[in-house]
Design an enzyme around this catalytic site. Structure first.
Site, PDB file in Angstrom:
ATOM      1  N   CYS A  69      81.304 -11.634  26.019  1.00  0.00           N
ATOM      2  CA  CYS A  69      81.986 -10.612  25.514  1.00  0.00           C
ATOM      3  C   CYS A  69      83.622 -10.716  25.458  1.00  0.00           C
ATOM      4  CB  CYS A  69      82.178  -9.526  27.099  1.00  0.00           C
ATOM      5  SG  CYS A  69      82.892 -10.179  28.559  1.00  0.00           S
ATOM      6  N   ARG A  92      81.742  -7.684  31.325  1.00  0.00           N
ATOM      7  CA  ARG A  92      80.610  -7.204  31.333  1.00  0.00           C
ATOM      8  C   ARG A  92      79.408  -8.824  31.238  1.00  0.00           C
ATOM      9  NH1 ARG A  92      82.368  -4.675  25.446  1.00  0.00           N
ATOM     10  NH2 ARG A  92      83.887  -6.390  25.957  1.00  0.00           N
ATOM     11  N   ASP A 123      82.962  -1.382  27.568  1.00  0.00           N
ATOM     12  CA  ASP A 123      84.456  -2.375  28.189  1.00  0.00           C
ATOM     13  C   ASP A 123      84.897  -1.392  29.120  1.00  0.00           C
ATOM     14  OD1 ASP A 123      85.790  -4.488  29.759  1.00  0.00           O
ATOM     15  OD2 ASP A 123      86.768  -5.247  27.468  1.00  0.00           O
TER      16      ASP A 123
END
Length: 158
Positions: A13, A19, A130
């Site tokens: 990420c 994440r 996100d």
């Protein structure tokens, strides 16, 4: 901390604190529960340098604790070597995918299959948003998406 195995996956990420460490921890638990952890090398990384050296976001850690999953990771940026040594690089959104494809074009011996983790979601939610600027419920959504996607990915590659 990467593990040695015959298959390998790197979760990616933007910052490697929300994440991707959640996806990494979820996948580690799944392969452990299936008794196939020795077959896998698992890690996570960032496309950026923003959070290098930092632990996962405390909200993500709290979410994982609630689900009985241990997180142990320090953020790092993806390297050229990652593209050459991982079988799969699974990312969270289109921006990650663009960054990874651009970086992979600079690696001569890229063997990794670069995909969105969400492409494995049985509920067809392609993007894992996100949660950094969100709240605890946003981290729970990420956890649930990662769980669905990681289960499907493991079934496909098992």
């Amino acid at each position: 901390m990467a593990e040695v195995g015959s298959k390998s996956v790197l979760f990616v990420c933007l910052g490697n604190i929300c994440r991707s460490p959640i996806a990494e921890a979820v996948f580690r638990k799944l392969v452990t529960d299936e008794n196939v952890s020795d077959n896998w090398r698992i890690d996570s990384a960032a496309t950026s340098t923003y959070e290098v050296g930092n632990p996962p976001d405390y909200r993500g850690q709290n979410c994982m604790k609630k689900h009985g999953i241990h997180m142990q990771h320090i953020a790092r940026q993806i390297t050229r070597e990652d593209f050459a040594t991982f079988d799969y690089i699974l990312c969270m959104d289109e921006s990650n995918l663009r960054d990874l494809n651009r970086k992979s074009n600079q690696v001569k011996n890229c063997k990794a299959k670069i995909e969105l983790l969400g492409s494995y979601d049985p509920q067809k939610q392609l993007i894992i948003e996100d949660p950094y600027y969100g709240n605890d419920s946003d981290f729970e959504v990420v956890y649930q998406q990662c769980l669905r996607c990681c289960k499907a990915f493991l079934e496909k590659t098992h």
